[in-house]
Scaffold this motif. Structure first.
Motif, PDB file in Angstrom:
ATOM      1  N   LEU A   1       7.219  -0.278  12.719  1.00 45.39           N
ATOM      2  CA  LEU A   1       6.547   1.022  12.672  1.00 45.39           C
ATOM      3  C   LEU A   1       7.388   2.118  13.335  1.00 45.39           C
ATOM      4  O   LEU A   1       7.786   3.069  12.662  1.00 45.39           O
TER       5      LEU A   1
ATOM      6  N   VAL B   1      12.367 -11.400   0.779  1.00 47.34           N
ATOM      7  CA  VAL B   1      11.218 -11.359  -0.105  1.00 47.34           C
ATOM      8  C   VAL B   1      11.732 -11.497  -1.526  1.00 47.34           C
ATOM      9  O   VAL B   1      12.705 -10.848  -1.887  1.00 47.34           O
ATOM     10  N   VAL B   2      11.107 -12.351  -2.283  1.00 44.61           N
ATOM     11  CA  VAL B   2      11.539 -12.523  -3.661  1.00 44.61           C
ATOM     12  C   VAL B   2      10.444 -12.044  -4.595  1.00 44.61           C
ATOM     13  O   VAL B   2       9.283 -12.388  -4.421  1.00 44.61           O
TER      14      VAL B   2
ATOM     15  N   GLN C   1       8.399   0.114   0.911  1.00 48.95           N
ATOM     16  CA  GLN C   1       7.663   0.441   2.118  1.00 48.95           C
ATOM     17  C   GLN C   1       7.871  -0.581   3.224  1.00 48.95           C
ATOM     18  O   GLN C   1       7.681  -0.288   4.386  1.00 48.95           O
TER      19      GLN C   1
ATOM     20  N   ALA D   1      -0.968  -3.332   8.590  1.00 53.66           N
ATOM     21  CA  ALA D   1      -1.086  -4.680   9.151  1.00 53.66           C
ATOM     22  C   ALA D   1      -1.413  -4.635  10.637  1.00 53.66           C
ATOM     23  O   ALA D   1      -2.076  -5.518  11.163  1.00 53.66           O
ATOM     24  N   LEU D   2      -0.956  -3.597  11.299  1.00 54.65           N
ATOM     25  CA  LEU D   2      -1.105  -3.562  12.742  1.00 54.65           C
ATOM     26  C   LEU D   2      -2.563  -3.622  13.184  1.00 54.65           C
ATOM     27  O   LEU D   2      -2.961  -4.560  13.868  1.00 54.65           O
TER      28      LEU D   2
ATOM     29  N   LEU E   1       5.331 -12.113  -1.726  1.00 57.93           N
ATOM     30  CA  LEU E   1       5.694 -13.461  -1.342  1.00 57.93           C
ATOM     31  C   LEU E   1       7.036 -13.466  -0.624  1.00 57.93           C
ATOM     32  O   LEU E   1       7.997 -12.881  -1.092  1.00 57.93           O
TER      33      LEU E   1
ATOM     34  N   VAL F   1       8.376 -11.673  18.724  1.00 55.27           N
ATOM     35  CA  VAL F   1       8.156 -10.259  18.450  1.00 55.27           C
ATOM     36  C   VAL F   1       7.388 -10.119  17.148  1.00 55.27           C
ATOM     37  O   VAL F   1       7.558 -10.901  16.214  1.00 55.27           O
ATOM     38  N   ASN F   2       6.519  -9.157  17.106  1.00 53.81           N
ATOM     39  CA  ASN F   2       5.747  -8.877  15.903  1.00 53.81           C
ATOM     40  C   ASN F   2       6.536  -7.898  15.028  1.00 53.81           C
ATOM     41  O   ASN F   2       6.647  -6.725  15.354  1.00 53.81           O
ATOM     42  N   PRO F   3       7.056  -8.393  13.925  1.00 53.64           N
ATOM     43  CA  PRO F   3       7.947  -7.560  13.115  1.00 53.64           C
ATOM     44  C   PRO F   3       7.258  -6.294  12.598  1.00 53.64           C
ATOM     45  O   PRO F   3       7.880  -5.254  12.448  1.00 53.64           O
ATOM     46  N   MET F   4       5.985  -6.406  12.340  1.00 58.90           N
ATOM     47  CA  MET F   4       5.226  -5.254  11.840  1.00 58.90           C
ATOM     48  C   MET F   4       5.209  -4.145  12.883  1.00 58.90           C
ATOM     49  O   MET F   4       5.469  -2.991  12.604  1.00 58.90           O
TER      50      MET F   4
ATOM     51  N   GLN G   1       4.083 -14.299  12.327  1.00 54.92           N
ATOM     52  CA  GLN G   1       3.819 -12.972  12.862  1.00 54.92           C
ATOM     53  C   GLN G   1       3.611 -11.941  11.768  1.00 54.92           C
ATOM     54  O   GLN G   1       3.008 -10.907  11.986  1.00 54.92           O
ATOM     55  N   SER G   2       4.158 -12.202  10.608  1.00 48.56           N
ATOM     56  CA  SER G   2       4.148 -11.128   9.611  1.00 48.56           C
ATOM     57  C   SER G   2       3.498 -11.544   8.304  1.00 48.56           C
ATOM     58  O   SER G   2       3.704 -10.924   7.285  1.00 48.56           O
ATOM     59  N   VAL G   3       2.690 -12.560   8.368  1.00 50.55           N
ATOM     60  CA  VAL G   3       2.217 -13.157   7.133  1.00 50.55           C
ATOM     61  C   VAL G   3       0.745 -13.555   7.275  1.00 50.55           C
ATOM     62  O   VAL G   3       0.279 -13.800   8.371  1.00 50.55           O
TER      63      VAL G   3
ATOM     64  N   LEU H   1       7.642 -16.517  10.963  1.00 51.36           N
ATOM     65  CA  LEU H   1       6.959 -15.944   9.811  1.00 51.36           C
ATOM     66  C   LEU H   1       5.484 -15.664  10.100  1.00 51.36           C
ATOM     67  O   LEU H   1       4.899 -14.714   9.572  1.00 51.36           O
TER      68      LEU H   1
ATOM     69  N   SER I   1      -1.463  -8.609   6.505  1.00 49.67           N
ATOM     70  CA  SER I   1      -0.224  -7.994   6.050  1.00 49.67           C
ATOM     71  C   SER I   1      -0.098  -7.963   4.529  1.00 49.67           C
ATOM     72  O   SER I   1       0.763  -7.296   3.992  1.00 49.67           O
TER      73      SER I   1
ATOM     74  N   ASN J   1       1.733   2.053   3.536  1.00 49.50           N
ATOM     75  CA  ASN J   1       2.750   1.333   4.312  1.00 49.50           C
ATOM     76  C   ASN J   1       2.137   0.040   4.848  1.00 49.50           C
ATOM     77  O   ASN J   1       1.305   0.074   5.745  1.00 49.50           O
ATOM     78  N   PRO J   2       2.557  -1.076   4.285  1.00 51.30           N
ATOM     79  CA  PRO J   2       1.923  -2.350   4.637  1.00 51.30           C
ATOM     80  C   PRO J   2       2.058  -2.680   6.121  1.00 51.30           C
ATOM     81  O   PRO J   2       1.164  -3.285   6.704  1.00 51.30           O
ATOM     82  N   MET J   3       3.147  -2.267   6.711  1.00 51.10           N
ATOM     83  CA  MET J   3       3.367  -2.531   8.137  1.00 51.10           C
ATOM     84  C   MET J   3       2.317  -1.809   8.967  1.00 51.10           C
ATOM     85  O   MET J   3       1.710  -2.382   9.860  1.00 51.10           O
ATOM     86  N   ALA J   4       2.165  -0.549   8.657  1.00 53.36           N
ATOM     87  CA  ALA J   4       1.228   0.253   9.430  1.00 53.36           C
ATOM     88  C   ALA J   4      -0.184  -0.282   9.261  1.00 53.36           C
ATOM     89  O   ALA J   4      -0.976  -0.300  10.202  1.00 53.36           O
TER      90      ALA J   4
END
Lengths: 339, 339
Positions: A69, A108-109, A128, B68-69, B107, A62-65, B128-130, B126, B74, B63-66
């Motif tokens: 949304l 996330v760190v 966000q 990124a799509l 990070l 699954v695409n977490p991004m 998927q979102s990186v 990871l 991302s 919104n980084p998610m939005a």
DNA sequence: CGGCCTCTGGCAACCGTCTGCCATTCGGGG
DNA sequence: CCCCGAATGGCAGACGGTTGCCAGAGGCCG
């Protein structure tokens, strides 16, 4: 050169498969696939089976991004702390990471370098893309944190914040144990090596003042600039001048510094004076003399704090978890020199 | 109770403003707002000015998610490592974090607990979102990593991988310096305390074998289970039995363990035998005796590796950066006992 | 004065997933 | 046999931004 395909075969293209790919293959609608994968019971069991099979075959993830949304849930939590390399934070991060992982979330760190402005900026940006924040040893005041927490949940770790859920060590209990230990050994005057201008530091000092007035121990504060080895070393002259027979350090790094400076000056610890550290980082038992120190339950703080964040939290009122601190007696404390 | 609004006023609701909110307020289209914020020059300067103002006023954050799509970018990079709490990795993480931050990226840190399967799973999830991964001390073989790298860029840090860009310390140079140092002191036989079954370990051992056959130093390997303090302690008996006069430890933790065990057994280091560590973690200079060690440029490894990841990378062929290792001479090495 | 280019801004489709609501099928009870 | 509800699956809109393409307004040149 043979075809070394792995069990979860992947598409030849660099593009990862989506639920559309699965749907198309099975002549189903994407919504069915989505539900099959995440809404147990909603879709016929045999259909789910087929979908699962194809998903596996395609190596679908699954695409977490994309999921974040519509749902607003990213499956990510953030830890914000002033200094990543401070060994004190290692165990805390690890505890948090493990709980996050057990919830299927990623961590996330982010480092705020001890700057309040940067900390605020970091939190606002991270909010966000994150479901909640773990703020460690914040330099922000309670009001600011409370406002930020209106957007996404925040849990304070290793420092208390009035209106926020928090996980903190039992400073009072720990400091009492330390003072009792020193008192039993015969000490009557102690210096506290604190970092000036840190909120956590004030809290500790206040407690010490309390305890001193209650008991029969006199306490003075010796201020240092940074909570580091060098900071500790820099305090040696003032320790000697103050005439105290024991020192309580802000953390183990500072205690290490005192030990190092004393050794360099040919002063024997604990013969000349005793040293008590704080945190029990892994190197505390490696020094000579091995460090007597107050062991902060760092791992547990990370664990509990992340649990507070990741779990819905049955009760609405902010919960304040207080974890016990344990005194670890090693070689750096002994009776004071006769006088 | 007064209105304590901050400079970047935020909406009363918990919802963060979007470009739609800004657009509405200014009677513009969202696309204009989007471009004003991220496509310099595309939109009239005065319009941009107004949009900026409203964005500030509303406390807008993209919104980084939005984002990124549609873009597939991302603004996030991941570091995957076997053990978060290993102090060795912290400087590396910090270096990476700083470079990422300077690129406006965040990070993600994830632990694979030394399990290849989990490492693979982690990387796949990871991805998927990186935008890219920094894989530290991977337990995966080159072929697997290469395949994974087809999806998202991967840089290998602290271990080399044939087809992947990598940043590694100059093991050969470092080990040569250590052996030379011991040789000068008069040592002729050295034991290497390695962790069995680790790829990095093999690389080091191979180099040592090389150097031994070239020079006039005999080398044996003593295998330990884990690269930890306890692992080091467990090797003391075998060190004594082997008759070597010096020990080269897999890392400083292991060296600490040897030191601790020796001290507990009443054996003096470096009188009885010399110890050389690896990495120069912060506690290396705090032990007694202070540890002679090979300083890995961890911070720089993190920095360079992240730079490789974050920058487009002008050249196509995978670049292999090799950073120098420095021998830090302290107290744990001395001439061998006379015999 | 007309044609064309540049500058600005808007429209609409798209990224991948979720979900409210609707449609169909099927079975059972009355 | 009809009605109703449960089970199952599809449609379409939404999440927040990005971007290719288009359109109108000016300005410039010939």
């Amino acid at each position: 050169m043979h075809d070394d395909e792995t069990s979860t075969g992947e598409s030849p293209t660099g593009r990862r498969p989506t639920i559309y790919d699965i749907a198309e293959r099975l002549e189903l609608s994407p919504s069915t696939v989505s539900r099959a994968l995440h809404k147990p019971g909603r879709i016929n069991a045999t259909t789910v089976e087929k979908i699962r099979a194809v998903a596996d075959e395609l190596g679908y993830r699954v695409n977490p991004m994309a999921r974040a949304l519509p749902t607003g849930m990213s499956g990510t939590f953030a830890v914000v702390l002033p200094d990543i390399t401070n060994p004190v934070h290692f165990e805390l991060i690890r505890g948090a990471e493990q709980v996050a992982r057990s919830h299927g979330a990623t961590l996330v760190v982010s480092e705020s370098e001890g700057s309040p402005a940067l900390e605020r900026e970091t939190i606002e940006t991270l909010q966000q893309s994150v479901d909640g924040l773990l703020v460690v040893a914040s330099r922000l005041d309670a009001a600011q944190l409370r406002k930020l927490a209106a957007i996404k949940p925040i849990v304070a770790a290793n420092h208390s914040a009035r209106d926020l859920p928090s996980v903190t060590p039992d400073l009072r209990g720990g400091l009492t144990a330390a003072l009792d230990h020193l008192h039993e050994l015969g000490h009557r005057s102690v210096a506290y090596l604190g970092v000036t201008g840190l909120a956590i530091n004030r809290a500790r000092w206040d407690i010490l003042l309390d305890l001193a007035t209650e008991g029969s121990m006199s306490v003075v504060e010796i201020g240092i600039e940074e909570p580091t080895v060098d900071g500790g070393s820099s305090a040696l002259r003032r320790i000697r001048a103050s005439g105290v027979t024991a020192v309580l350090a802000y953390n183990d790094l500072v205690a290490h510094g005192v030990l190092r400076a004393a050794r360099a000056a040919g002063i024997d610890v604990p013969t000349a004076f005793s040293v008590v550290g704080f945190d029990d980082i892994f190197s505390a038992e490696l020094t000579v003399p091995a460090l007597t120190t107050l062991r902060s339950p760092l791992r547990d703080i990370g664990t509990k704090a992340m649990a507070l964040l990741a779990d819905p939290g049955t009760n609405r009122s902010p919960s304040h978890v207080v974890l016990p601190i344990e005194l670890v007696t090693r070689e750096s404390t002994a009776p004071p020199p006769p006088r």
